[in-house]
Design a protein around this motif. Structure first.
Motif, PDB file in Angstrom:
ATOM      1  N   GLY A 201       0.835  -1.193   0.000  1.00 44.02           N
ATOM      2  CA  GLY A 201       0.000   0.000   0.000  1.00 44.02           C
ATOM      3  C   GLY A 201       0.866   1.238   0.000  1.00 44.02           C
ATOM      4  O   GLY A 201       2.100   1.149  -0.034  1.00 44.02           O
ATOM      5  N   PRO A 202       0.256   2.425   0.043  1.00 45.44           N
ATOM      6  CA  PRO A 202       1.051   3.650   0.166  1.00 45.44           C
ATOM      7  C   PRO A 202       1.760   3.671   1.516  1.00 45.44           C
ATOM      8  O   PRO A 202       1.447   2.872   2.409  1.00 45.44           O
ATOM      9  CB  PRO A 202       0.009   4.765   0.054  1.00 45.44           C
ATOM     10  CG  PRO A 202      -1.277   4.116   0.454  1.00 45.44           C
ATOM     11  CD  PRO A 202      -1.189   2.699   0.002  1.00 45.44           C
ATOM     12  N   SER A 203       2.711   4.570   1.666  1.00 44.54           N
ATOM     13  CA  SER A 203       3.447   4.631   2.926  1.00 44.54           C
ATOM     14  C   SER A 203       2.505   5.005   4.068  1.00 44.54           C
ATOM     15  O   SER A 203       1.508   5.709   3.875  1.00 44.54           O
ATOM     16  CB  SER A 203       4.573   5.662   2.823  1.00 44.54           C
ATOM     17  OG  SER A 203       4.030   6.960   2.678  1.00 44.54           O
ATOM     18  N   LYS A 204       2.817   4.534   5.250  1.00 45.08           N
ATOM     19  CA  LYS A 204       1.980   4.849   6.406  1.00 45.08           C
ATOM     20  C   LYS A 204       2.806   4.788   7.685  1.00 45.08           C
ATOM     21  O   LYS A 204       3.868   4.152   7.731  1.00 45.08           O
ATOM     22  CB  LYS A 204       0.802   3.881   6.499  1.00 45.08           C
ATOM     23  CG  LYS A 204       1.174   2.413   6.604  1.00 45.08           C
ATOM     24  CD  LYS A 204      -0.060   1.538   6.549  1.00 45.08           C
ATOM     25  CE  LYS A 204       0.304   0.069   6.554  1.00 45.08           C
ATOM     26  NZ  LYS A 204      -0.891  -0.802   6.472  1.00 45.08           N
ATOM     27  N   THR A 205       2.314   5.442   8.703  1.00 42.84           N
ATOM     28  CA  THR A 205       2.988   5.445  10.002  1.00 42.84           C
ATOM     29  C   THR A 205       1.954   5.663  11.092  1.00 42.84           C
ATOM     30  O   THR A 205       0.892   6.241  10.857  1.00 42.84           O
ATOM     31  CB  THR A 205       4.050   6.555  10.075  1.00 42.84           C
ATOM     32  OG1 THR A 205       4.705   6.495  11.352  1.00 42.84           O
ATOM     33  CG2 THR A 205       3.430   7.934   9.924  1.00 42.84           C
ATOM     34  N   ALA A 206       2.280   5.187  12.276  1.00 41.52           N
ATOM     35  CA  ALA A 206       1.440   5.436  13.450  1.00 41.52           C
ATOM     36  C   ALA A 206       2.303   5.980  14.586  1.00 41.52           C
ATOM     37  O   ALA A 206       1.971   5.840  15.754  1.00 41.52           O
ATOM     38  CB  ALA A 206       0.721   4.158  13.886  1.00 41.52           C
ATOM     39  N   ASP A 207       3.411   6.598  14.225  1.00 41.00           N
ATOM     40  CA  ASP A 207       4.344   7.117  15.223  1.00 41.00           C
ATOM     41  C   ASP A 207       3.755   8.263  16.034  1.00 41.00           C
ATOM     42  O   ASP A 207       4.086   8.457  17.205  1.00 41.00           O
ATOM     43  CB  ASP A 207       5.634   7.601  14.546  1.00 41.00           C
ATOM     44  CG  ASP A 207       6.445   6.436  13.978  1.00 41.00           C
ATOM     45  OD1 ASP A 207       6.159   5.300  14.375  1.00 41.00           O
ATOM     46  OD2 ASP A 207       7.339   6.678  13.167  1.00 41.00           O
ATOM     47  N   ILE A 208       2.904   9.065  15.394  1.00 44.30           N
ATOM     48  CA  ILE A 208       2.376  10.253  16.058  1.00 44.30           C
ATOM     49  C   ILE A 208       1.075   9.904  16.775  1.00 44.30           C
ATOM     50  O   ILE A 208       0.044   9.631  16.159  1.00 44.30           O
ATOM     51  CB  ILE A 208       2.131  11.388  15.046  1.00 44.30           C
ATOM     52  CG1 ILE A 208       3.434  11.712  14.301  1.00 44.30           C
ATOM     53  CG2 ILE A 208       1.588  12.627  15.732  1.00 44.30           C
ATOM     54  CD1 ILE A 208       3.269  12.701  13.184  1.00 44.30           C
ATOM     55  N   GLN A 209       1.135   9.875  18.098  1.00 45.91           N
ATOM     56  CA  GLN A 209      -0.024   9.594  18.949  1.00 45.91           C
ATOM     57  C   GLN A 209      -0.731   8.295  18.557  1.00 45.91           C
ATOM     58  O   GLN A 209      -1.934   8.142  18.756  1.00 45.91           O
ATOM     59  CB  GLN A 209      -1.003  10.765  18.899  1.00 45.91           C
ATOM     60  CG  GLN A 209      -0.431  12.053  19.455  1.00 45.91           C
ATOM     61  CD  GLN A 209      -1.428  13.203  19.444  1.00 45.91           C
ATOM     62  OE1 GLN A 209      -2.458  13.125  18.776  1.00 45.91           O
ATOM     63  NE2 GLN A 209      -1.138  14.254  20.194  1.00 45.91           N
ATOM     64  N   GLN A 210       0.009   7.355  17.981  1.00 46.97           N
ATOM     65  CA  GLN A 210      -0.509   6.048  17.587  1.00 46.97           C
ATOM     66  C   GLN A 210      -1.711   6.159  16.658  1.00 46.97           C
ATOM     67  O   GLN A 210      -2.604   5.303  16.649  1.00 46.97           O
ATOM     68  CB  GLN A 210      -0.876   5.231  18.837  1.00 46.97           C
ATOM     69  CG  GLN A 210       0.342   4.925  19.716  1.00 46.97           C
ATOM     70  CD  GLN A 210       0.009   4.041  20.893  1.00 46.97           C
ATOM     71  OE1 GLN A 210      -1.152   3.808  21.207  1.00 46.97           O
ATOM     72  NE2 GLN A 210       1.031   3.531  21.549  1.00 46.97           N
ATOM     73  N   THR A 211      -1.740   7.216  15.872  1.00 44.06           N
ATOM     74  CA  THR A 211      -2.804   7.413  14.895  1.00 44.06           C
ATOM     75  C   THR A 211      -2.269   7.070  13.507  1.00 44.06           C
ATOM     76  O   THR A 211      -1.270   7.638  13.075  1.00 44.06           O
ATOM     77  CB  THR A 211      -3.297   8.875  14.902  1.00 44.06           C
ATOM     78  OG1 THR A 211      -3.795   9.185  16.215  1.00 44.06           O
ATOM     79  CG2 THR A 211      -4.409   9.072  13.874  1.00 44.06           C
ATOM     80  N   LEU A 212      -2.927   6.147  12.824  1.00 45.66           N
ATOM     81  CA  LEU A 212      -2.449   5.699  11.520  1.00 45.66           C
ATOM     82  C   LEU A 212      -2.631   6.804  10.489  1.00 45.66           C
ATOM     83  O   LEU A 212      -3.723   7.338  10.308  1.00 45.66           O
ATOM     84  CB  LEU A 212      -3.208   4.451  11.079  1.00 45.66           C
ATOM     85  CG  LEU A 212      -2.762   3.818   9.757  1.00 45.66           C
ATOM     86  CD1 LEU A 212      -1.315   3.375   9.838  1.00 45.66           C
ATOM     87  CD2 LEU A 212      -3.671   2.639   9.400  1.00 45.66           C
ATOM     88  N   ALA A 213      -1.539   7.148   9.810  1.00 46.32           N
ATOM     89  CA  ALA A 213      -1.572   8.170   8.769  1.00 46.32           C
ATOM     90  C   ALA A 213      -0.896   7.620   7.527  1.00 46.32           C
ATOM     91  O   ALA A 213       0.143   6.965   7.609  1.00 46.32           O
ATOM     92  CB  ALA A 213      -0.866   9.434   9.240  1.00 46.32           C
ATOM     93  N   PHE A 214      -1.490   7.867   6.363  1.00 40.81           N
ATOM     94  CA  PHE A 214      -0.939   7.387   5.107  1.00 40.81           C
ATOM     95  C   PHE A 214      -0.152   8.495   4.418  1.00 40.81           C
ATOM     96  O   PHE A 214      -0.450   9.679   4.570  1.00 40.81           O
ATOM     97  CB  PHE A 214      -2.061   6.902   4.187  1.00 40.81           C
ATOM     98  CG  PHE A 214      -2.685   5.609   4.625  1.00 40.81           C
ATOM     99  CD1 PHE A 214      -2.200   4.397   4.172  1.00 40.81           C
ATOM    100  CD2 PHE A 214      -3.750   5.606   5.522  1.00 40.81           C
ATOM    101  CE1 PHE A 214      -2.763   3.205   4.581  1.00 40.81           C
ATOM    102  CE2 PHE A 214      -4.320   4.412   5.936  1.00 40.81           C
ATOM    103  CZ  PHE A 214      -3.826   3.210   5.462  1.00 40.81           C
ATOM    104  N   GLY A 215       0.864   8.090   3.655  1.00 36.26           N
ATOM    105  CA  GLY A 215       1.641   9.042   2.877  1.00 36.26           C
ATOM    106  C   GLY A 215       2.580   9.896   3.686  1.00 36.26           C
ATOM    107  O   GLY A 215       2.903  11.015   3.302  1.00 36.26           O
ATOM    108  N   ALA A 216       3.070   9.382   4.794  1.00 33.57           N
ATOM    109  CA  ALA A 216       3.909  10.191   5.675  1.00 33.57           C
ATOM    110  C   ALA A 216       5.370  10.212   5.240  1.00 33.57           C
ATOM    111  O   ALA A 216       6.013  11.256   5.270  1.00 33.57           O
ATOM    112  CB  ALA A 216       3.804   9.672   7.106  1.00 33.57           C
TER     113      ALA A 216
END
Length: 235
Positions: A201-216
């Motif tokens: 899938g596209p890039s994603k991260t949950a580093d910030i407040q454990q909130t999943l964000a795509f395209g980071a």
């Protein structure tokens, strides 16, 4: 100082290993229950393919069924929908001739950029003036909804890690049920790549407040063009 640190680290490791060995001294391994091998259930190719597509879509990828005659019309349509007029590709990649002919015959003002430069001298060009790329792929994995790429000199890994929009061409005939069967069938133990990309899938991260964000930290969009889709499956 670094030498002392290394000596201390080795000493601590030895102590830990000795403690672990002591814990299992005299253990009777014959009393352990017999291990049974795992057999993957038989799944039809159509079900594997459907699962593969569904997982990609669950991970925010756009999946489009296509053919060689339709591919570039669909690529151009996706570019126009995003107001993108530049596309990075590999001039000697598996689909390079198809891409070049499609752009030239379309009459659209789309600039093809060949990745024929060194990253170190062209960071600004790549990071700030390359909105989209298109690459081939090697295989796909149904169990995890994953696309496998072995980067090459013609299509380096940067092509699928940097541009905000990554388009990738997948051949459904190269779909494997699971990663284990792919590794075994392609003899990875004797033919291990120097680098393999597993794309789901596209890039994603949950580093910030454990909130999943795509395209980071990479492509904000992944567009998958699937060739040779099962004819009885409507994507």
């Amino acid at each position: 100082m670094s030498y002392k640190f290394t000596q201390q680290s080795n000493s601590a490791r030895s102590v830990i290993l000795q403690k672990l060995k002591k814990q299992v001294e005299g253990a009777d391994y014959d009393k352990l229950p017999a291990e049974t091998g795992f057999t993957y259930p038989e799944i039809s190719f159509e079900d594997q393919f459907t699962h593969f597509v569904q997982l990609l879509r669950n991970n925010q990828a756009k999946v489009i069924s296509t053919s060689e005659t339709e591919l570039m019309d669909q690529v151009i349509s996706e570019l126009k929908a995003r107001d993108i007029s530049s596309l990075l590709y590999g001039a000697d990649s598996p689909y390079s001739q198809l891409i070049e002919q499609g752009i030239n015959q379309s009459g659209e003002q789309v600039e093809l950029q060949d990745y024929d430069y060194q990253l170190t001298d062209n960071k600004d060009k790549l990071f700030n003036h390359t909105p989209a790329s298109i690459t081939s792929s090697n295989w796909a994995i149904a169990e995890t909804g994953t696309i496998v790429r072995w980067p090459s000199q013609n299509e380096p890994r940067t092509m699928s890690l940097v541009p905000p929009v990554h388009m990738i061409i997948v051949d459904a005939n190269k779909l494997y049920c699971n990663f284990s069967s792919l590794v075994k069938d392609q003899n990875w133990k004797d033919n291990m790549p120097t680098n393999a990309l597993l794309i789901s899938g596209p890039s994603k991260t949950a580093d910030i407040q454990q909130t999943l964000a795509f395209g980071a930290h990479g492509p904000k969009e992944l567009i998958v063009f699937v060739m040779n889709s099962p004819t009885d499956i409507n994507l």
